[in-house]
Design a protein around this motif. Structure first.
Motif: not given
Ligand code: SDX
Length: 387
Positions: A193-199
């Motif tokens: 999911x793109x640049x979510x917090x965990x990524x």
């Protein structure tokens, strides 16, 4: 240009990174993986094919898919030292704490035979991560139930294998195609999911050149929180706390009360200010699973559907652009399958592992610098120590 997005330098100055993996348009509810819309992948693809797409940039042909699936299967067994680590924890430990420790432990198991700079070694690490996440997830479940571990079964597909390792040696181990398909879609819908917090955490952690399993463990820590991946567990706890359709209005009013920090779990999103395209697919999967299990009248589903209807019609939620997100229905499916709420975020992490890895791989496969987020300083100007 030429089918690819380009941005003006001004945008790049605020963006944290450049990526070709996933595109999200929060206003239009668009989610593309390497250009393919998420609803088309959910309908025509499966989790491992989508893993290949995220990692390699193209859908695999039949031979590439077969080789990829086999490589994942061949790397799905977990080292005895990691099994012992899991068994060393109290049964009451939260499964996300156990999973985070186990994945960090893979950095101890595979600490000398892979070279980040070599593409073939990074592929091996991908097979190990994608292969062992469902095995570790099932092991955390068996540990909290006090039951023996069930070994991976290469004769089964990815989701069937996960369900068999979770419910194997019990009545629920007769994995039905509908449940296996729903499980596969849950993994697929959580893949990236793109640049979510965990990524973003995995990218920042990986940018120091650390072991990829250690960077993924940092991502697992971030996903755990209720504002992020922990929301699916919080949704079920909220539905159970609401208890009946009659109580919904009270909770909706609580969510509007500025003095009360209560938020409706499973609603709202940092990016989607319209519907979350994953929630639509997840809702369809929930209907299919519950009707197969004869649970159409499940009281929690009734509360969820009534809550969604109210939220979509309520002026406050419309004005705040609060729509159901990916976590709103996933918990209902997992509860129907028999997975306890404390395991929901472990399932999210299992699906998201490929997204974390794909972003890490994209970063380290080209020249990169260590990340250094900027701050806006609002403290004292220089001052002298008192005489
Ligand atoms: C995931 O980033 C990703 O991509 C994440 C994710 C992924 O795949 O990786 O999509 C997965 O994390 C999904 C989100 C799961 N979290 C939840 O469902 C928890 C409940 N939702 C929230 O806490 C909240 O909506 C967030 C954290 C998701 C977003 O929070 P923001 O960015 O603070 O929301 P916002 O700034 O857009 O809020 C706008 C207003 C605020 O009110 P005002 O200050 O303007 O008066 O809406 C309110 C918020 O207080 N609001 C809510 C609400 N979410 C926001 N009010 C009630 N219930 C809510 N759920």
């Amino acid at each position: 240009k030429n089918g690819f997005f380009t941005y003006d330098p001004g945008f790049m100055s605020t963006a944290s990174c450049e990526s070709k993996i996933t595109f999200i348009d929060g206003g239009k509810g668009i989610l593309l993986h390497r250009g393919y819309p998420i609803d088309q992948l959910a309908e025509h693809s499966d989790y491992l094919e989508t893993c290949y797409l995220l990692l390699k940039g193209e859908l695999p042909n039949a031979e590439q898919k077969q080789q990829f699936v086999q490589a994942v299967k061949d790397n799905s067994a977990v080292a005895p030292s990691i099994a012992k680590l899991i068994q060393s924890f109290p049964k009451e430990a939260h499964p996300m704490a156990v999973l985070c420790s186990a994945v960090a432990g893979l950095a101890a198991v595979y600490n000398d035979d892979t070279d980040i700079a070599k593409a073939e070694d990074r592929d091996t690490t991908a097979y190990r991560l994608i292969g062992q996440m469902p095995t570790l997830a099932a092991m955390t479940f068996k540990h909290l139930k006090g039951e023996d571990f069930v070994e991976p079964n290469k004769a089964l597909d990815y989701a069937e294998n996960y369900l068999n390792m979770t419910f194997g040696n019990s009545a629920a181990s007769k994995v039905s195609p509908t449940l296996a398909k729903a499980m596969d879609r849950i993994f697929l819908l959580h893949a990236d999911h793109e640049q979510n917090a965990s990524t973003s955490t995995v990218r920042l952690s990986g940018s120091s050149g650390t072991n990829p399993f250690a960077a993924i463990a940092a991502g697992i820590s971030t996903l755990w929180g209720p504002a992020h991946g922990g929301a699916n567990e919080a949704v079920l706890n909220m539905l159970e706390e609401i208890g009946s359709v009659e109580n919904i209005d009270t909770y909706v009013e609580k969510a509007k009360d500025k003095a009360d920090p209560f938020r409706l779990m499973g609603f709202g999103h940092r990016v989607y200010k319209n519907f979350d395209p994953r929630a639509k697919v997840m809702k369809q999967a929930a209907d299919e699973v519950l009707s197969e299990l004869g649970l159409e009248n499940d009281p929690l589903l009734a509360i969820a559907k009534k809550l969604e209807k109210i939220a979509l019609e309520d002026e406050y939620f419309i004005q705040k652009k609060l729509y159901p997100n990916v976590d709103f229905y996933s918990g209902i499916i997992m509860k129907a399958i028999g997975i306890p709420t404390e395991m929901f975020t472990v399932i999210f992490a299992t699906g998201r592992a490929v997204g974390w890895y794909a972003h890490w791989d994209e970063m380290v496969s080209q020249p990169y610098k260590i990340g250094r987020p900027r701050q806006r300083y609002t403290g004292y100007a220089k001052r002298d120590y008192p005489e």
